[in-house]
Design an enzyme around this catalytic site. Structure first.
Site, PDB file in Angstrom:
ATOM      1  N   HIS A   1       0.712  -0.840   0.154  1.00 57.23           N
ATOM      2  CA  HIS A   1       0.363   0.204  -0.036  1.00 57.23           C
ATOM      3  C   HIS A   1       0.637   1.488  -0.202  1.00 57.23           C
ATOM      4  O   HIS A   1       0.454   2.093  -0.140  1.00 57.23           O
ATOM      5  CB  HIS A   1      -0.840  -0.401   1.185  1.00 57.23           C
ATOM      6  CG  HIS A   1      -2.022  -0.705   0.666  1.00 57.23           C
ATOM      7  ND1 HIS A   1      -3.535  -0.430   1.499  1.00 57.23           N
ATOM      8  CD2 HIS A   1      -2.495  -1.470  -0.380  1.00 57.23           C
ATOM      9  CE1 HIS A   1      -4.357  -0.904   0.795  1.00 57.23           C
ATOM     10  NE2 HIS A   1      -4.079  -2.082   0.107  1.00 57.23           N
TER      11      HIS A   1
ATOM     12  N   SER B   1      -0.743  -1.052  -6.331  1.00 61.06           N
ATOM     13  CA  SER B   1      -0.703  -2.210  -6.658  1.00 61.06           C
ATOM     14  C   SER B   1      -0.011  -1.549  -8.431  1.00 61.06           C
ATOM     15  O   SER B   1       0.465  -1.156  -8.896  1.00 61.06           O
ATOM     16  CB  SER B   1      -1.912  -2.604  -7.457  1.00 61.06           C
ATOM     17  OG  SER B   1      -2.399  -2.962  -5.910  1.00 61.06           O
TER      18      SER B   1
ATOM     19  N   LYS C   1     -14.962  -7.542  -7.525  1.00 61.79           N
ATOM     20  CA  LYS C   1     -13.796  -8.602  -8.762  1.00 61.79           C
ATOM     21  C   LYS C   1     -13.463  -9.638  -7.704  1.00 61.79           C
ATOM     22  O   LYS C   1     -13.528 -10.859  -8.380  1.00 61.79           O
ATOM     23  CB  LYS C   1     -13.155  -7.676  -9.188  1.00 61.79           C
ATOM     24  CG  LYS C   1     -12.324  -8.216 -10.182  1.00 61.79           C
ATOM     25  CD  LYS C   1     -12.076  -7.334 -11.433  1.00 61.79           C
ATOM     26  CE  LYS C   1     -11.541  -8.099 -12.974  1.00 61.79           C
ATOM     27  NZ  LYS C   1     -10.728  -7.573 -13.877  1.00 61.79           N
ATOM     28  N   ASP C   2     -12.827  -9.316  -6.443  1.00 63.46           N
ATOM     29  CA  ASP C   2     -12.052 -10.258  -5.879  1.00 63.46           C
ATOM     30  C   ASP C   2     -13.248 -11.756  -5.415  1.00 63.46           C
ATOM     31  O   ASP C   2     -12.707 -12.532  -4.698  1.00 63.46           O
ATOM     32  CB  ASP C   2     -11.338  -9.903  -4.172  1.00 63.46           C
ATOM     33  CG  ASP C   2     -10.295  -8.882  -5.006  1.00 63.46           C
ATOM     34  OD1 ASP C   2      -9.760  -8.291  -4.038  1.00 63.46           O
ATOM     35  OD2 ASP C   2      -9.678  -9.335  -5.751  1.00 63.46           O
TER      36      ASP C   2
ATOM     37  N   GLU D   1       4.469 -33.896  -1.266  1.00 63.63           N
ATOM     38  CA  GLU D   1       3.307 -33.802  -1.753  1.00 63.63           C
ATOM     39  C   GLU D   1       3.693 -33.084  -3.179  1.00 63.63           C
ATOM     40  O   GLU D   1       5.227 -32.555  -3.502  1.00 63.63           O
ATOM     41  CB  GLU D   1       2.657 -32.730  -1.215  1.00 63.63           C
ATOM     42  CG  GLU D   1       2.241 -33.277   0.725  1.00 63.63           C
ATOM     43  CD  GLU D   1       0.925 -33.875  -0.595  1.00 63.63           C
ATOM     44  OE1 GLU D   1       1.014 -34.892  -0.309  1.00 63.63           O
ATOM     45  OE2 GLU D   1      -0.101 -33.001   0.170  1.00 63.63           O
TER      46      GLU D   1
END
Lengths: 253, 419, 183
Positions: free
Chosen positions: B214, B218, B242-243, B286
């Site tokens: 922040h 972004s 959107k998220d 894994e």
């Protein structure tokens, strides 16, 4: 360009990881059809009951089932009285009593299946050093699950030309090294089914494979039915979220 | 820069005056300017946070039923699946949630590499991200040991044994890690303690990661800075909406795994209780560790294999300085783009190699893959910055829009173009 | 992007539709979150194996008259006592209105011969003495709690001392003359 790359990526990933994620060594297993396969698959209680009978009569003298409690058998369609009577056919060690001694009592529904041997060492001593594995989870502990168990049960054949079997070993097409210490456990009419079904080797193999899949995952029915509802909910919810997103972004750019 | 919001609720005002959480939320998650051209690859940071919260929540509840003792651990996990109300659901959510966490984070990392998000002034943001990756790997490794299956035990044995490669003090370190002479109860107990602790440390680093984000905001697909308010939209409602879409898709994939293929990513050998006297035919970690496992086994020397494996992550720390290009986004770096996809293909190849025994063609491929991986970061990336002629990015995010639409000024032209 | 000119009424309609969509989606989301929270909360409830052990069956045939047996039920001691006729008579004889916690003996024992009590003192949770023949029984012939001196009578009722309530009578069922199921 981006889409083409992503498509290529997806293809690459699925080729590389097709089937299961890990390389396996057992020979190619023929795929079987089972009642619990598919989105709406469930166990068949009659099949499980027959499978229980096969386990009791053909397997339980050497193989334990310690993760299953007698009360779990209500899932096979038995009522509480039947389960209580069934459990009471077995004796389980308990104690110490007021004298400090261990004693045997009749098993209750809350007890787990009594193992044929008190510990691994006793099991090995009775089986020429080989340890018969505990079967509660075998369907999950072997690549192929029920397909593998079925193949193993029906895979006993005479050893081919030139294969020399050491004493006490048996030839099985689908076992990893093809030499297995367990002798063929299922024979034609070896079990007299309570519901009168013909006890062919194929029938018994299928039934016990189904039963052992249930012992490994008794909550399968609940998992799939919940899954259907959850995914339906999420599909609707995601559609709504997409609609909201489009409305919110409608005035941008 | 933003005006202090006037909260109507007197309780909110009272709290905010003393601890400005509401103003903070308003500034950082409501009004916060986000580039308006972000694509769905910018969802993955938020998805990673959701995955982390899911793991924390299911983990705490699972911890109420798990017993970290070698004689009881395996059975306690089976008990969770069979006896605890919804226990199977929680355990499947936790195990598959971890896989989803890694999937989401890997895509997030590749997004960062593609669009140059690691470049100035976001170097520290990137470094914090690599720290998060390391913490995730440690947490996942220890978590996998807890069910005390065959793979749990032998993965713990193999990976802790790696430290014996350190000259001189290696053996002592391994004994110290084990708390004994082999992986046993002391090891299991301390892995449990750390597996419970590390996710909260991880959460702290995630918070630092987001604070660092922040500061400068972004990055975006064009890789250029915001030039003014016409380039951005407020976080709420645009990116909450959107998220949320990304979250819906994420949950759908997770649900498909949990309810219809819960053991697909699990190895059957881990459903066999740990046996110190019997090694599984193939020890495999894994899926999310497979590329690193391939690098480890590609080098014939034990110490150098360990160094190579750790270096493959350490090289990420210095990526901001390895990349000498002036242009951030791969959208405007056509040559870099080819090498980027080569890196992706290489990573998948290494993953496939990790799933197979290091012999024959797989060994050759893992060595080729390892060689390219380091070549990419240490040679290709620095060279590209100097040798590549990038395309010209637009002057602002809004510029292509203005150019294709209404802006008649002679200097405006849509450059680059959307990919 | 060119904005289509809209009449104010349709613009208002659009906004209402959007608000409704957002409201509906938020409501569905809240529902989903609650549905997700339920398994987390329910997992803390007693698991199936704990519930399976929540009842205990006791064989009464080996207990003689005047004899007490302690069994463990749900992690606590339960006193099963086969009372003598004298004890039964004494339990029924007093005026219950004078008791600290008035309760009829008939309400505390389904069959007068058998007294089944949770052996935890209602004061602060110690286990009262009186099960063994060598134990002190207190002034009322029942049980005596050594921690703070609570006296219980032959019906397990508090008579003297700091305990506020009578010893708890658990839920039990006689399956037949020789078996009782507690819980």
């Amino acid at each position: 360009m981006m889409r083409a790359s992503l498509f290529g990526l997806g293809t690459a990933i699925s080729i590389v990881f097709s089937g299961s994620v890990y390389a396996s060594e057992t020979p190619k297993l023929p795929a079987q059809e089972w009642s619990w396969q598919g989105i709406f698959g469930t166990f068949d209680q009659q099949e499980l009951q027959r499978g229980l009978q096969v386990y009791l009569e053909a397997c339980s003298s050497c193989h334990g089932l310690k993760h299953v409690a007698y009360r779990n058998l209500t899932a096979l369609g038995y009522n509480d009285e039947q389960v209580k009577a069934f459990a009471a056919e077995y004796e389980i060690e308990d104690g110490p009593d007021d004298e400090g001694e261990m004693y045997f009592r009749l098993a209750r529904p809350s007890d787990h299946f009594v193992s044929p041997f008190p510990n691994d060492q006793a099991a090995r001593a009775s089986n020429n050093g080989a340890l018969p594995p505990e079967l509660s989870l075998i369907a999950e502990a072997r690549q192929g699950g029920a397909d593998y168990i079925y193949a193993l049960m029906t895979g006993y054949v005479d050893p081919p030309e030139g294969v020399d079997l050491p004493d006490g070993m048996n030839f099985n097409t689908y076992f990893a090294s093809q030499q297995i210490a367990m002798p063929q456990p299922l024979f034609e009419d070896g079990v007299e089914y309570a519901d009168g079904t013909k006890a062919s080797i194929d029938q018994m193999a299928r039934d016990v494979s189904a039963f052992l899949t249930w012992t490994a995952e008794p909550y399968l029915d609940e998992r799939k039915s919940m899954g259907f509802k959850v995914i339906l909910f999420l599909l609707v919810f995601t559609a709504m979220l997409i609609a909201v997103k489009r409305k919110v972004w409608a005035d941008v750019k | 820069m933003s005006s202090a919001p006037e909260f109507k609720n007197p309780i909110v005002r009272w709290i905010d005056y003393r601890l400005p959480v509401f103003s903070y939320m308003h500034e950082e998650y409501q009004n916060y300017p986000m580039p308006k051209n972000l694509n769905y690859f910018w969802n993955f940071g938020a998805l990673a946070t959701i995955a982390l919260v899911l793991l924390l929540v299911t983990g705490i509840v699972l911890a109420m039923h798990y017993t970290p003792h070698v004689d009881l651990a395996f059975d306690s996990v089976e008990r969770i699946r069979r006896e605890v109300n919804f226990g199977w659901l929680l355990q499947y959510l936790h195990a598959n949630g971890a896989s989803m966490f890694f999937a989401v984070v890997y895509i997030h990392i590749f997004r960062g590499i593609y669009y140059g998000s690691y470049k100035a002034p976001r170097e520290l943001l990137w470094i914090l991200g690599v720290v998060i990756l390391l913490a995730m790997m440690a947490t996942a490794f220890m978590g996998y040991v807890l069910p005390w299956g065959q793979m749990s035990f032998w993965a713990a044995t193999v990976i802790t044994n790696l430290f014996s490669a350190i000259p001189g003090i290696g053996e002592a370190i391994v004994t110290w890690l084990w708390g004994g002479f082999s992986v046993d109860n002391p090891t299991l107990n301390r892995f449990y303690a750390f597996h419970y602790l590390l996710p909260f440390v991880l959460l702290g680093v995630v918070i630092l990661h987001v604070i660092a984000l922040h500061v400068h905001g972004s990055n975006n697909p064009d890789g250029i800075d915001l030039t003014g308010p016409q380039d951005s939209v407020p976080f709420h409602p645009y990116f909450t909406a959107k998220d949320s879409v990304g979250t819906g898709v994420f949950l759908l994939i997770l649900a498909a795994l949990v309810f219809y293929a819960p053991n697909y990513l699990n190895h059957p050998d881990n459903t066999i209780p740990a046996d110190a006297l019997q090694t599984p035919a193939h020890i495999v970690p894994e899926w999310y560790f497979l590329p690193f496992y391939a690098i480890l086994r590609a080098i014939p020397d034990k110490l150098f294999g360990v160094i190579a494996m750790f270096s493959s992550i350490l090289v990420l720390f210095v990526l901001p300085w390895l990349d000498t290009a002036k242009v951030r986004s791969a959208r405007y770096r056509p040559l870099f783009r080819w090498f980027f996809w080569l890196l992706v293909a290489d990573s998948i190849l290494l993953g496939a190699c990790g799933a197979n025994a290091p012999e024959g063609v797989w060994l050759i491929l893992s060595r080729a893959g390892t060689a390219y991986y380091f070549l990419h970061f240490l040679v290709v990336i620095p060279a590209l910055g100097l040798l590549e002629t990038p395309r010209t990015p637009p002057t602002s995010i809004s510029q292509p829009v203005l150019a294709t639409g209404n802006d008649p000024s002679p200097g405006a032209q849509a450059s680059g173009g959307n990919q | 992007m060119a904005e289509t000119a809209q009449a104010p009424e349709t613009q208002g309609d659009d906004e209402t539709k959007r608000d409704f969509l957002i409201l509906a989606t938020t409501a569905v989301g809240a529902l989903g979150t609650a549905l997700f929270a339920w398994p987390l909360i329910d997992s803390m409830n007693p698991a199936a194996d704990v519930l399976a052990l929540s009842s205990a069956e006791v064989d009464l045939s080996s207990i003689e008259e005047g004899q007490s047996v302690t069994i463990k039920w749900r992690g606590r001691p339960v006193f099963v006592r086969r009372r003598t006729q004298a004890e039964i008579d004494e339990a029924g004889s007093i005026k219950i209105i004078n008791l600290p916690d008035p309760e009829d003996d008939a309400a505390r024992a389904q069959r007068p011969e058998w007294l089944i009590l949770v052996g935890v003192c209602t004061h602060l949770g110690c286990i009262p003495l009186g099960q063994k023949s060598t134990d002190p029984r207190g002034e009322f012939g029942g049980w005596f709690c050594p921690c703070h001196g609570s006296h219980y009578d032959t019906s397990g009722r508090i008579r003297k001392g700091p305990a506020p309530k009578n010893l708890e009578v658990p839920v039990y069922t006689f399956l037949d003359d020789n078996t009782v199921r507690i819980g």
